[in-house]
Motif scaffolding. Structure first.
Motif, PDB file in Angstrom:
ATOM      1  N   ASN A 177      -2.901   4.779  -2.014  1.00  0.00           N
ATOM      2  CA  ASN A 177      -3.618   3.611  -2.298  1.00  0.00           C
ATOM      3  C   ASN A 177      -3.359   2.854  -0.764  1.00  0.00           C
ATOM      4  O   ASN A 177      -2.489   2.112  -0.881  1.00  0.00           O
ATOM      5  CB  ASN A 177      -3.176   2.890  -3.331  1.00  0.00           C
ATOM      6  N   TYR A 178      -4.431   2.585  -0.041  1.00  0.00           N
ATOM      7  CA  TYR A 178      -4.440   2.079   1.266  1.00  0.00           C
ATOM      8  C   TYR A 178      -5.758   1.511   1.549  1.00  0.00           C
ATOM      9  O   TYR A 178      -6.872   1.569   0.984  1.00  0.00           O
ATOM     10  CB  TYR A 178      -4.073   3.090   2.214  1.00  0.00           C
ATOM     11  N   GLU A 194       0.209   6.874   7.760  1.00  0.00           N
ATOM     12  CA  GLU A 194       1.500   6.831   6.903  1.00  0.00           C
ATOM     13  C   GLU A 194       2.326   5.694   7.767  1.00  0.00           C
ATOM     14  O   GLU A 194       2.710   4.841   7.186  1.00  0.00           O
ATOM     15  CB  GLU A 194       2.350   8.028   6.976  1.00  0.00           C
ATOM     16  N   ILE A 202       0.450   2.310   7.144  1.00  0.00           N
ATOM     17  CA  ILE A 202       0.862   1.908   5.781  1.00  0.00           C
ATOM     18  C   ILE A 202       2.278   1.391   6.048  1.00  0.00           C
ATOM     19  O   ILE A 202       2.642   0.149   5.583  1.00  0.00           O
ATOM     20  CB  ILE A 202       0.786   2.853   4.798  1.00  0.00           C
ATOM     21  N   GLU A 203       3.190   2.052   6.606  1.00  0.00           N
ATOM     22  CA  GLU A 203       4.464   1.248   6.859  1.00  0.00           C
ATOM     23  C   GLU A 203       4.676   0.053   7.479  1.00  0.00           C
ATOM     24  O   GLU A 203       5.231  -1.017   7.155  1.00  0.00           O
ATOM     25  CB  GLU A 203       5.551   2.490   7.598  1.00  0.00           C
ATOM     26  N   TRP A 212       0.974  -1.139  -0.083  1.00  0.00           N
ATOM     27  CA  TRP A 212      -0.058   0.255  -0.125  1.00  0.00           C
ATOM     28  C   TRP A 212       0.650   1.308   0.108  1.00  0.00           C
ATOM     29  O   TRP A 212       1.992   1.083   0.351  1.00  0.00           O
ATOM     30  CB  TRP A 212      -0.700   0.012   1.225  1.00  0.00           C
ATOM     31  N   SER A 213       0.186   2.440  -0.271  1.00  0.00           N
ATOM     32  CA  SER A 213       1.008   3.642  -0.404  1.00  0.00           C
ATOM     33  C   SER A 213      -0.060   4.588   0.254  1.00  0.00           C
ATOM     34  O   SER A 213      -1.133   4.344   0.532  1.00  0.00           O
ATOM     35  CB  SER A 213       1.424   4.068  -1.635  1.00  0.00           C
ATOM     36  N   ASN A 221       2.824  -2.711   5.315  1.00  0.00           N
ATOM     37  CA  ASN A 221       3.741  -3.291   4.252  1.00  0.00           C
ATOM     38  C   ASN A 221       4.923  -4.302   4.925  1.00  0.00           C
ATOM     39  O   ASN A 221       5.108  -5.254   4.134  1.00  0.00           O
ATOM     40  CB  ASN A 221       4.454  -1.932   3.491  1.00  0.00           C
TER      41      ASN A 221
END
Length: 69
Positions: A7-8, A21, A24-25, A3-4, A28
């Motif tokens: 786009n999550y 953020e 997401i980190e 994901w980014s 991933n």
């Protein structure tokens, strides 16, 4: 699928930007370790909230979100 910030997962849409953020980190990284999407998302959101609570003094008030103990 990684994901980014653009786009999550929809379950992250209401998180403050800094918390999202971090989530997401974390998600991933969990995916890279072989976790299923759903489990990675749940763990990442919880851990991102904990991260935000520990770094509250560094975040703007609107980015702190709901802190978990």
């Amino acid at each position: 699928m990684p994901w980014s910030f653009g786009n999550y997962p929809s379950s992250m849409k209401n998180l403050p930007p800094a918390v999202r953020e971090k989530a997401i980190e974390i998600a991933n990284a969990l995916l890279d370790e072989g976790y299923a999407d759903g489990m990675a998302i749940r763990i990442a959101i919880a851990q991102a909230h904990r991260w935000a609570a520990r770094h509250a003094d560094e975040l703007a008030p609107q980015e702190r979100g709901r802190a978990l103990p």
